[in-house]
Design an enzyme around this catalytic site. Structure first.
Site, PDB file in Angstrom:
ATOM      1  N   THR A 263      -1.565   8.414  -7.694  1.00 16.20           N
ATOM      2  CA  THR A 263      -0.638   8.680  -6.993  1.00 16.20           C
ATOM      3  C   THR A 263       0.633   9.187  -8.174  1.00 16.20           C
ATOM      4  O   THR A 263       0.512   8.721  -9.174  1.00 16.20           O
ATOM      5  CB  THR A 263      -0.070   7.524  -6.367  1.00 16.20           C
ATOM      6  OG1 THR A 263      -0.907   7.215  -5.472  1.00 16.20           O
ATOM      7  CG2 THR A 263       1.395   7.955  -5.417  1.00 16.20           C
ATOM      8  N   PHE A 265       4.719   9.576  -8.823  1.00 13.96           N
ATOM      9  CA  PHE A 265       5.842   9.159  -8.425  1.00 13.96           C
ATOM     10  C   PHE A 265       7.095   9.977  -9.318  1.00 13.96           C
ATOM     11  O   PHE A 265       6.711  10.296 -10.321  1.00 13.96           O
ATOM     12  CB  PHE A 265       6.127   7.662  -9.006  1.00 13.96           C
ATOM     13  CG  PHE A 265       5.109   6.726  -8.447  1.00 13.96           C
ATOM     14  CD1 PHE A 265       5.397   6.119  -7.046  1.00 13.96           C
ATOM     15  CD2 PHE A 265       3.740   6.723  -8.993  1.00 13.96           C
ATOM     16  CE1 PHE A 265       4.458   5.174  -6.678  1.00 13.96           C
ATOM     17  CE2 PHE A 265       2.733   5.777  -8.295  1.00 13.96           C
ATOM     18  CZ  PHE A 265       2.994   5.192  -7.129  1.00 13.96           C
TER      19      PHE A 265
END
Ligand SMILES: O=C(O)C(=O)C[C@]1(C(=O)O)C=C[C@@H](O)C=C1
Length: 363
Positions: A263, A265
């Protein structure tokens, strides 16, 4: 090596001496950072102390210099903490992240800012934006895309109404585990809690191993972990931080369907970040609904040989534009060829907003 001590006492003595040297050098470095803070304040009373481009350069240099036996990433993590402590001497940094405690976003905030920053959990992505806008915290950390599940629309939408800039990015390898509490009957798991994104990332594993368990979506993996503590027939899908926070054990490890599951960010703040040498730019572009609009938008990037790393389309929320594109590309807006492309895109688009130029995530 003839001068290498061979007995344990001698080796420990050597380690003590080295530790004393390291301690002295770390404090010398910290005093230097304090000096830097004085210079910055003298130059500009409204100065910002956190300098993402410099931090990225320090970490990249350390990784390039490293000759081992410690791994370069390990060494960079140590220096990440040293810089975090040095920055805290200049100015204590407050960071808001998408909570609750124990989420991957908290892990990303720690990875980026180190342990010396104060991190505060927020209940929603727009709250993170609001806290930074209001000046209650210095920076915010929000998830923006997952390699398996795609973009986090909430984050992109929040940028449309915000004047905040992107100051950095962090990429985290996401490992999900099936977690149980002390009271759980491990052979009787009939209900599994998790965030919908995590269910999606572990779907095949769950179909194969727990086809009959009820899947209950909740607001975060940390919340899932909190719930299983008191239920003997339930398990949670969550990461290491949540497992540690709620004292859960792993019934199965790394259950994500794709081993490269990660992921990305974003760090949001109020500052423009100068060039670090390896940078990325994010823009949002509104186009009118007419034939060839997308081609017109992309053509200058192609001609100037600018490498796009992401293109997302979102429905516009105002009546004026029909499409809104979020584009990430390699380069910094202070570089002439990037400035030239942005100029051309401005002529073709209804509106262009530069969300920020910032260093590629180092760690
Ligand atoms: O070089 C600076 O501007 C510093 O403030 C020093 C330092 C560091 O410890 O190296 C600390 C904080 C900044 O974010 C960047 C680097």
């Amino acid at each position: 090596m003839s001068d290498t001590p061979i007995d344990l006492d001698a080796l420990r003595h050597r380690i003590d001496d080295l530790d004393a040297d390291i301690l002295r050098l770390i404090n010398e470095r910290a005093a230097c950072a304090q000096h830097v803070a004085q210079v910055k304040s003298a130059e500009d009373p409204a100065t910002v102390f956190y300098r993402p481009e410099r931090e990225a350069q320090v970490l990249r240099r350390i990784m390039a210099l490293n000759k081992g036996p410690l791994d370069s990433e390990e060494v960079a993590r140590l220096f990440r903490e040293i810089m975090s402590a040095c920055l805290a001497l200049e100015q204590p940094i407050k960071v808001a992240y998408l909570g609750p405690e124990g989420t991957f976003t908290q892990q990303a905030a720690l990875k980026h800012f180190g342990e010396s920053a104060v991190s505060l959990p927020m209940a929603a992505i727009d709250e993170v934006f609001r806290e930074v806008e209001a000046g209650a915290v210095n920076y915010g950390v929000v998830p923006v895309e997952n390699s398996t599940e795609g973009v986090i629309n909430h984050t992109l939408d929040s940028f449309m109404d915000s004047s905040l800039r992107i100051c950095g990015e962090v990429v985290l390898r996401i490992h999900h585990h099936l977690l149980v509490g002390e009271a759980t009957r491990q052979d009787k798991v009939s209900r599994i809690y998790s965030h919908p994104q995590s269910f999606a990332q572990c779907r095949k594993w769950l179909d194969a191993h727990y086809p009959h368990a009820e899947r209950v979506p909740v607001s975060s993996n940390a919340e899932a972990s909190r719930l299983v503590k008191t239920e003997w027939h339930s398990a949670a899908i969550a990461g290491d931080m949540a497992a540690k926070l709620y004292g859960l054990t792993r019934l199965a490890e790394k259950i994500e369907d794709r081993p490269d599951n990660s992921t990305r960010f974003l760090i949001i703040g109020n500052q423009d970040v100068p060039m670090s040498g390896e940078d990325k730019t994010s823009i949002v572009v509104a186009m009118r609904n007419q034939p060839g609009a997308l081609h017109d938008l992309l053509e200058p990037f192609h001609r100037h040989r600018i490498d796009m790393t992401r293109l997302e389309t979102r429905p516009s929320r105002s009546g004026v534009w029909n499409y809104v594109f979020f584009i990430d590309f390699k380069g910094h807006c202070d570089e002439p060829h990037v400035a030239a492309v942005l100029e051309e895109v401005r002529v073709r688009a209804a509106e262009v907003k530069v969300l920020g130029s910032y260093p590629f995530g180092v760690l």
